[in-house]
Design a protein around this motif. Structure first.
Motif, PDB file in Angstrom:
ATOM      1  N   SER A 134      25.167  42.188  42.800  1.00 39.41           N
ATOM      2  CA  SER A 134      25.535  40.779  43.058  1.00 39.41           C
ATOM      3  C   SER A 134      26.582  40.716  44.177  1.00 39.41           C
ATOM      4  O   SER A 134      26.840  39.663  44.758  1.00 39.41           O
ATOM      5  N   ASN A 135      27.150  41.888  44.525  1.00 44.19           N
ATOM      6  CA  ASN A 135      28.156  41.903  45.594  1.00 44.19           C
ATOM      7  C   ASN A 135      27.543  42.023  46.982  1.00 44.19           C
ATOM      8  O   ASN A 135      28.234  41.919  47.999  1.00 44.19           O
ATOM      9  N   ILE A 136      26.216  42.287  47.026  1.00 46.54           N
ATOM     10  CA  ILE A 136      25.578  42.571  48.330  1.00 46.54           C
ATOM     11  C   ILE A 136      25.813  41.420  49.299  1.00 46.54           C
ATOM     12  O   ILE A 136      26.294  41.601  50.418  1.00 46.54           O
ATOM     13  N   ASP A 137      25.491  40.194  48.835  1.00 44.51           N
ATOM     14  CA  ASP A 137      25.514  39.040  49.762  1.00 44.51           C
ATOM     15  C   ASP A 137      26.922  38.640  50.151  1.00 44.51           C
ATOM     16  O   ASP A 137      27.103  37.816  51.055  1.00 44.51           O
ATOM     17  N   VAL A 138      27.928  39.174  49.459  1.00 46.20           N
ATOM     18  CA  VAL A 138      29.304  38.752  49.771  1.00 46.20           C
ATOM     19  C   VAL A 138      30.130  39.921  50.302  1.00 46.20           C
ATOM     20  O   VAL A 138      31.354  39.893  50.272  1.00 46.20           O
ATOM     21  N   ASN A 139      29.404  40.967  50.755  1.00 40.43           N
ATOM     22  CA  ASN A 139      30.068  42.096  51.406  1.00 40.43           C
ATOM     23  C   ASN A 139      31.055  42.799  50.473  1.00 40.43           C
ATOM     24  O   ASN A 139      32.089  43.296  50.914  1.00 40.43           O
ATOM     25  N   GLY A 140      30.733  42.763  49.180  1.00 39.96           N
ATOM     26  CA  GLY A 140      31.587  43.464  48.209  1.00 39.96           C
ATOM     27  C   GLY A 140      31.147  44.921  48.076  1.00 39.96           C
ATOM     28  O   GLY A 140      30.113  45.302  48.618  1.00 39.96           O
ATOM     29  N   SER A 141      31.955  45.712  47.365  1.00 36.41           N
ATOM     30  CA  SER A 141      31.596  47.135  47.251  1.00 36.41           C
ATOM     31  C   SER A 141      30.528  47.326  46.171  1.00 36.41           C
ATOM     32  O   SER A 141      30.398  46.534  45.242  1.00 36.41           O
TER      33      SER A 141
END
Ligand code: P6P
Length: 346
Positions: A134-141
């Motif tokens: 779920s972090n992919i689209d928000v540039n999370g790790s």
């Protein structure tokens, strides 16, 4: 110039050993050291570099966004999830080192035969190829988690579910890759935890975090407090304990939405990660076989603790591939304190 230059002048490439050198040096420590376990770690290394390249380009290449299907967890499959799953599976199959693979992204386990159609490989691997998607689209790790067992059914016969449904105490290796500000491979074979940082310029992992251990004490708690009203009373009481102004508290709340990232920070800085049961997740959300067991193995090897709130994660006898369990993991004394509240707050 004397040989002993100023240590800091020496580039990491010269002062730290590479993952390959470390594996060779520790080959004899691997249980059943026949080189196969080393080859498994080596194939994880290759797949991690390939996935890392794509993760870092996700913003540029059209692999962001859900692929439109859902996995067995009922979760929207992100393109990068599917890609990472294929990379790890194909790399392991090509190297002919495992007889079976189980993945969060696959409903059933995969039987892997040798090129001669034999079933002579001794190990099975279970993995979450891309944790925290779920972090992919928000540039999370993001992270990859893997767990390795020796098969228990006869070598030469097709692998069965029995080979995958083993308690965590039988693991021969476990680890994770964290795709963050830098990319690291952290793993254990039961002889401590070691962390290797990727130098992307030359595609080599260097031993940057030898013999990783939780600090003596921790002051970070990681939980999705949005679920607070749905938590068991013991968890609510523990969270209030973390927030109370007394002794070494209040603790700091940090929650990234990626188990690997929260765990990694807590192992370095000291802390506890909790994913309890709730009315929305009556058995918890995290999967025992390819999230909780491998992280528990690493936590225990780093001097920490991992339980379901009442008992040791690695002693749970699995009954199905994708089963979920509540998960409390981190500094030994922090997990113990949480268990005290769970025992009181039933
Ligand atoms: P929630 C990611 O999907 C994951 O399995 C873990 O990596 C993460 O800690 C957790 O779920 C996040 O779940 O319900 O808080 O969004």
């Amino acid at each position: 110039m004397t040989y002993k230059q100023n240590y800091n002048d020496i580039a990491m490439e010269e002062r730290n050993k590479t993952l390959g050198e470390f594996i060779i040096e520790n080959q004899k420590a691997f249980q059943y050291s026949s080189g196969e376990l080393s080859r498994i770690i080596n194939s994880i290394r290759l797949a991690a570099k390939v996935v890392n390249y794509k993760v870092n380009k996700a913003g540029l290449v059209d692999i962001i966004g859900a692929v439109g299907e859902q996995n067995i967890q009922g979760e929207e499959q992100q393109k990068l999830d599917v890609y990472a799953n294929e990379v790890f599976i194909q790399t392991l199959i090509n190297r002919e080192i495992v007889c079976g693979i189980a993945s969060e992204e696959n409903d059933e386990f995969i039987t892997v035969k040798g090129s001669d159609n034999s079933n002579n490989n001794k190990y099975v691997i279970l993995m979450d190829p891309l944790d925290g998607s779920s972090n992919i689209d928000v540039n999370g790790s993001l992270g990859t988690i893997f767990s390795v067992f020796r098969r228990i059914t006869p070598i030469g016969t097709p692998v069965t579910s029995e080979d995958f449904l083993q308690p965590g105490i039988n693991q021969v290796a476990a680890g994770y890759v964290i795709y963050g500000t830098s990319t690291m491979l952290v793993y254990t074979t039961g002889h401590g935890v070691n962390g290797f940082t990727l130098n992307p310029a030359i595609g080599t992992f260097y031993l940057s975090h030898p013999n990783m251990k939780f600090p003596e004490s921790g002051h970070i708690y990681s939980v999705n407090e949005g679920n607070y009203v749905h938590f068991p009373q013991g968890v609510k009481n523990y969270i209030k304990y973390c927030q109370r102004e007394e002794e070494d508290r209040p603790y700091t709340s940090r929650y990234i939405g990626s188990l690997v990232s929260d765990f990694h920070r807590n192992m370095i800085k000291g802390g506890i990660y909790l994913y309890p049961t709730s009315s929305k997740a009556p058995k918890g959300k995290l999967r025992l076989l390819y999230e909780c067991n491998p992280m528990a193995f690493i936590a225990e090897q780093a001097g920490g603790k991992a339980t379901d709130g009442f008992g040791r994660i690695m002693e749970i006898q699995p009954t199905e591939l994708h089963e979920r369990v509540p998960f409390f993991c981190g500094n030994y004394d922090m997990v113990e304190k949480a268990e005290e509240f769970m025992a009181e707050g039933l």
